[in-house]
Design an enzyme around this catalytic site. Structure first.
Site, PDB file in Angstrom:
ATOM      1  N   SER A  98       0.820  -1.309   0.088  1.00  0.00           N
ATOM      2  CA  SER A  98      -0.056  -0.024  -0.032  1.00  0.00           C
ATOM      3  C   SER A  98       0.694   1.206  -0.099  1.00  0.00           C
ATOM      4  O   SER A  98       1.950   1.278   0.428  1.00  0.00           O
ATOM      5  CB  SER A  98      -0.972  -0.057   1.322  1.00  0.00           C
ATOM      6  OG  SER A  98      -1.902  -1.193   1.139  1.00  0.00           O
TER       7      SER A  98
HETATM    8  N1  SAH Z   1      -0.740  -4.834   4.458  1.00  0.00           N
HETATM    9  C1  SAH Z   1      -0.103  -4.849   3.149  1.00  0.00           C
HETATM   10  C2  SAH Z   1      -1.024  -4.616   1.940  1.00  0.00           C
HETATM   11  C3  SAH Z   1      -1.165  -6.051   1.300  1.00  0.00           C
HETATM   12  S1  SAH Z   1      -2.393  -5.875  -0.177  1.00  0.00           S
HETATM   13  C4  SAH Z   1       0.860  -3.720   3.148  1.00  0.00           C
HETATM   14  O1  SAH Z   1       1.546  -3.625   3.980  1.00  0.00           O
HETATM   15  O2  SAH Z   1       1.229  -3.130   2.233  1.00  0.00           O
HETATM   16  C5  SAH Z   1      -3.670  -6.656   0.619  1.00  0.00           C
HETATM   17  C6  SAH Z   1      -3.505  -8.458   0.689  1.00  0.00           C
HETATM   18  O3  SAH Z   1      -4.598  -8.937   1.382  1.00  0.00           O
HETATM   19  C7  SAH Z   1      -2.967  -9.083  -0.289  1.00  0.00           C
HETATM   20  O4  SAH Z   1      -1.700  -9.609   0.208  1.00  0.00           O
HETATM   21  C8  SAH Z   1      -3.998 -10.060  -0.293  1.00  0.00           C
HETATM   22  O5  SAH Z   1      -3.484 -11.340  -0.897  1.00  0.00           O
HETATM   23  C9  SAH Z   1      -4.556 -10.321   1.078  1.00  0.00           C
HETATM   24  N2  SAH Z   1      -5.928 -10.808   1.202  1.00  0.00           N
HETATM   25  C10 SAH Z   1      -6.958 -10.844   0.174  1.00  0.00           C
HETATM   26  N3  SAH Z   1      -7.829 -11.569   0.664  1.00  0.00           N
HETATM   27  C11 SAH Z   1      -7.587 -12.061   1.970  1.00  0.00           C
HETATM   28  C12 SAH Z   1      -7.916 -12.976   2.958  1.00  0.00           C
HETATM   29  N4  SAH Z   1      -9.504 -13.480   2.553  1.00  0.00           N
HETATM   30  N5  SAH Z   1      -7.600 -13.399   3.751  1.00  0.00           N
HETATM   31  C13 SAH Z   1      -6.176 -12.778   3.972  1.00  0.00           C
HETATM   32  N6  SAH Z   1      -5.495 -12.002   3.206  1.00  0.00           N
HETATM   33  C14 SAH Z   1      -6.210 -11.831   2.298  1.00  0.00           C
END
Ligand code: SAH
Length: 257
Positions: free
Chosen positions: A101
């Site tokens: 993000s």
């Molecule tokens: N927190 C991260 C952002 C990651 S993007 C940062 O620090 O930048 C969002 C993440 O959510 C992705 O890796 C995706 O695989 C995860 N995601 C989507 N659906 C999910 C679910 N049901 N359970 C756990 N993770 C999930």
């Protein structure tokens, strides 16, 4: 800024929505991605300082959140080839069609969730992050809160996050491989729940795994785009919803991958 009344879970609340649409790569309120630092090899504390100053110019105020953003080396969470861009205010690819993000998004979400919490509440709080990704936001959260549990459904990313976080030694951060749609029942209840992925609604399990007095912040897909929903659990049976910024996050998906 438009004020409207929303009905949700038998409760009428005032909701605030931002008409402004998000820029590319997850942008609540901030109009456009603005390069914070550019050039090769700029991975020092000075670059992080410049990033934090840009966040302040963008309206971030909470000194606790800004200090945490200054502490976590974001370049450790992106691929080496992208390290020179780590302190720009952009979302970057982390593999598996997911992104890290934008710093603005991370700090804005955490600032919302920290508002009204004093130092004692922060250090006593147990936090659930849904969507570990590369682990960056989890590290920022671990600098601020007593205990952080972060769940990821893609095994490759869960393992990547573990590797990224190793050198930071954050004993209060626990990574879980699992489907975050179910929350993390074993670690519940939580004072704070933060989702980094947008679903069509907030899963029931998250509402049930909040402590009374707890706060949840999640992007939710509506007919006219994604918005951030802030939900506070006021009693065992009563939750209050406030609709905040227009945002853009990757989708919340069910099951493991
Ligand atoms: N927190 C991260 C952002 C990651 S993007 C940062 O620090 O930048 C969002 C993440 O959510 C992705 O890796 C995706 O695989 C995860 N995601 C989507 N659906 C999910 C679910 N049901 N359970 C756990 N993770 C999930």
């Amino acid at each position: 800024m438009v004020r409207r009344v929303a009905r949700w879970m038998d409760e009428t609340v005032i909701a605030r929505t931002s008409k402004r649409s998000a820029g590319a790569g997850q942008a609540p309120e901030r109009p456009a991605a603005e390069p914070l630092v550019s050039g090769p090899g700029l991975v020092s504390e000075r670059n992080r300082q410049a990033m934090v100053e840009a966040l302040q110019r963008g309206g971030l105020r909470d000194p606790r959140v800004l200090a945490a953003m200054l502490s976590v080396p974001r370049h450790l969470f992106v691929e080496q080839g992208l390290a020179s861009r780590a302190y720009e205010d952009v979302a970057l690819p982390i593999g598996h069609a997911q992104t890290i993000s934008r710093p603005y998004t991370v700090s804005r979400m955490i600032e919302i969730i920290c508002a009204q919490l004093d130092a004692e509440q922060m250090s006593g709080a147990r936090v659930l992050e849904v969507g570990t990704g590369c682990g960056y936001q989890a590290a920022v959260l671990a600098h601020l809160f007593g205990e952080v549990v972060s769940v990821e459904r893609i095994r490759g990313l869960h393992e990547r996050a573990r590797a990224n976080l190793r050198s930071l030694r954050l004993p209060n951060l626990r990574l879980v491989f699992g489907d975050g749609v179910n929350g993390v029942p074993k670690a519940a209840p939580f004072d704070v729940i933060l989702s980094a992925a947008a679903g069509s609604e907030v899963p029931r399990a998250w509402l049930e795994q909040m402590k009374t007095g707890g706060r949840l912040l999640a992007p939710v897909i509506q007919a006219d785009g994604q918005v951030l929903q802030l939900i506070e659990r006021r009693t065992r049976e009563e939750w209050r919803l406030t609709v905040l910024d227009a945002v853009r996050f990757v989708p919340l998906r069910s099951g493991l991958a």
